[in-house]
Design a protein around this motif. Sequence first.
Motif, short mmCIF file in Angstrom:
data_model
loop_
_atom_site.label_atom_id
_atom_site.label_comp_id
_atom_site.label_asym_id
_atom_site.label_seq_id
_atom_site.Cartn_x
_atom_site.Cartn_y
_atom_site.Cartn_z
N SER A 78 75.14 -40.68 -82.50
CA SER A 78 75.14 -39.22 -82.37
C SER A 78 76.27 -38.61 -83.20
O SER A 78 76.11 -37.55 -83.81
N LEU A 82 73.52 -38.18 -86.47
CA LEU A 82 72.60 -37.15 -86.00
C LEU A 82 72.53 -35.95 -86.92
O LEU A 82 71.44 -35.47 -87.25
N ARG A 83 73.66 -35.43 -87.35
CA ARG A 83 73.66 -34.22 -88.16
C ARG A 83 72.90 -34.43 -89.47
O ARG A 83 72.10 -33.58 -89.87
N GLN A 86 69.17 -34.55 -88.71
CA GLN A 86 68.60 -33.24 -88.39
C GLN A 86 68.55 -32.32 -89.61
O GLN A 86 67.57 -31.60 -89.80
N GLN A 87 69.58 -32.34 -90.42
CA GLN A 87 69.69 -31.38 -91.52
C GLN A 87 69.07 -31.85 -92.82
O GLN A 87 68.62 -31.02 -93.62
N LEU A 90 64.93 -35.00 -91.45
CA LEU A 90 63.75 -34.43 -90.82
C LEU A 90 63.02 -33.42 -91.70
O LEU A 90 61.78 -33.44 -91.76
N ARG A 98 61.50 -34.17 -83.62
CA ARG A 98 62.81 -33.73 -83.13
C ARG A 98 63.66 -34.95 -82.76
O ARG A 98 63.15 -35.91 -82.17
N LEU A 100 67.44 -35.69 -80.92
CA LEU A 100 68.56 -35.12 -80.16
C LEU A 100 69.58 -36.21 -79.86
O LEU A 100 69.25 -37.40 -79.84
#
Length: 275
Positions: A78, A82-83, A86-87, A90, A98, A100
């Motif tokens: 995480s 994760l960042r 996500q940025q 994805l 999604r 998380l």
Amino acid sequence: MSSQKPIGIFDSGYGGLTVFRSIADQLPGYDYIYFGDNSRAPYGNRSFKNIHHYTWECVQWLFKQDCPLVILACNTASAKALRTIQQQDLPNGYADKRVLGVIRPTAEVIGNYSSNKEIGILGTKGTVQSESYLLEIAKFFPEVKAYQQACPLWVPLIENGEHDKPGADYFVKQYLDGILGKSNSIDTLLLACTHYPLIQEKIKNYLPENIQVIAQGDIVAKSLTDYLKRHPEIEQQLTKNNDRRFFTTTDDTDDFDKQASMFFNEEVKSGYVAV
């Protein structure tokens, strides 16, 4: 590709099973797939680049199992992956999926636990070096002072079954002395690694009664429950056959099952995935 659309739960090893346990208890009935990257664990001392590469590889495997939603039940992943997922990852072909993590939902509420507004964070070297908790807590609780302590030997002790033996006490006390030495006003300790709930009682034995110890499982599960209520477009995709499947990247699935059953508090039977 199955007709099921389960919630994917990922961790570098076993610790995420403590989060999965809380999620399954609070959100029964859903289908779940747990994927542990045990052959490359622990992630705690690895670089940002490698952790992102390994995590994204495993997340894509869960996508291939038709998971619309993946939870990184790993503080190190995480913090370090994760960042970017996500940025950058994805939007490049997985915009309908999604992913998380566990840090933000914890940071959103952890300040409410402390009367003194001083919190200690116990985590892996990777999580501590990322300073993700310091940054996220400051967003939600700017008045809170947060102190960090890396506990690099706790995960190996737990995964080798030495955590409940007298030899582990020295290392538990050593790291607790380290964090409490940074402030005598700390009244809340956050277990910022999903392995650490297995030594929560041992940790409490070395703390004054006024210091509370907070594990993440119930916090993350409650946050996920709220997320699904706010995002019906995701929730309505998820299937509910009460199916739970477990996979690992180690070919010694018998050993994984033995360890995983201890973390999950229920018998686990897993399948092997090569990476």
